[in-house]
Design an enzyme around this catalytic site. Sequence first.
Site, PDB file in Angstrom:
ATOM      1  N   ASP A   1       0.874  -1.158   0.000  1.00 50.83           N
ATOM      2  CA  ASP A   1       0.000   0.000   0.000  1.00 50.83           C
ATOM      3  C   ASP A   1       0.919   1.219   0.000  1.00 50.83           C
ATOM      4  O   ASP A   1       2.091   1.131   0.363  1.00 50.83           O
ATOM      5  CB  ASP A   1      -0.884  -0.021   1.253  1.00 50.83           C
ATOM      6  CG  ASP A   1      -1.680   1.245   1.437  1.00 50.83           C
ATOM      7  OD1 ASP A   1      -2.420   1.630   0.511  1.00 50.83           O
ATOM      8  OD2 ASP A   1      -1.541   1.879   2.505  1.00 50.83           O
TER       9      ASP A   1
ATOM     10  N   ASP B   1      -0.176   5.071   0.801  1.00 49.15           N
ATOM     11  CA  ASP B   1      -0.448   6.137   1.759  1.00 49.15           C
ATOM     12  C   ASP B   1      -0.537   5.606   3.183  1.00 49.15           C
ATOM     13  O   ASP B   1      -1.349   4.723   3.476  1.00 49.15           O
ATOM     14  CB  ASP B   1      -1.744   6.854   1.383  1.00 49.15           C
ATOM     15  CG  ASP B   1      -1.673   7.415  -0.030  1.00 49.15           C
ATOM     16  OD1 ASP B   1      -0.807   8.265  -0.280  1.00 49.15           O
ATOM     17  OD2 ASP B   1      -2.469   6.985  -0.896  1.00 49.15           O
TER      18      ASP B   1
ATOM     19  N   ASP C   1      -1.382  -0.597   6.201  1.00 49.14           N
ATOM     20  CA  ASP C   1      -1.474   0.170   7.444  1.00 49.14           C
ATOM     21  C   ASP C   1      -2.884   0.292   7.985  1.00 49.14           C
ATOM     22  O   ASP C   1      -3.072   0.714   9.116  1.00 49.14           O
ATOM     23  CB  ASP C   1      -0.933   1.590   7.228  1.00 49.14           C
ATOM     24  CG  ASP C   1      -1.895   2.451   6.419  1.00 49.14           C
ATOM     25  OD1 ASP C   1      -2.422   3.451   6.963  1.00 49.14           O
ATOM     26  OD2 ASP C   1      -2.137   2.130   5.240  1.00 49.14           O
TER      27      ASP C   1
END
Length: 229
Positions: free
Chosen positions: A12, A14, A171
Amino acid sequence: MSGLGGISVIFDLDGTLVDSEPNYYEAGRLTLAAHGVPEFSWAEHERYVGVSTRETIGLWRRRYGLTASVADLLADLDRRYLELARAGTRAYPGMRAFVERLAAERVPMAVASGSSREAIAAVLAGTGLDAYLRTTVSADEVERGKPAPDVFLEAARRLGAAPADCVVVEDAAPGVAAAHAAGMRCLTVPYLAGQADAPEFATAGLLVRGGQPAFTAAGALRWLAGRSG
């Protein structure tokens, strides 16, 4: 580092590779203000961490009664975000080291993100991570964003890797759920410490509860190689 043969890693972007959420928050705040929503707090922004940009805008339209089209809002938000991203986006040092170590081991890597292709390209170029991460997938290129598995499955397809041989680095809860749905192992480094006990995180193969400050490239590599870490 032995034991990494056959593994592909999908990141991922961001909140995982880069600390872009402050820029997304400011772009969102400015966009909403321009469309008649003067107060948009960081706490409200946290509702949308891990959600694709397009889906976030759809949620905004319903929540705030926005009359502008999704396309117009998306263009406005992307324009503001790209200005901020190009001015400066910080890559997490531990993640940069992890990417560099994986590249040295010739591990295939990709980025699968809810951001637009333009935003992904701008951030990777601005941080220099584009030297290592050349395969990218935006949620705009697939039918469904996270928590659906589409972006991760497309990334695996582009890498020529079987989903079972892929490890996702994430995240946020929607991304962890997407990795699980794709049949991939997940290394989870929570952006929001308060989300560490979210049910979705229970499926993570490795959960770094302390977030980015507790993450190390060496520990992640040991885990990938099948050793405790």
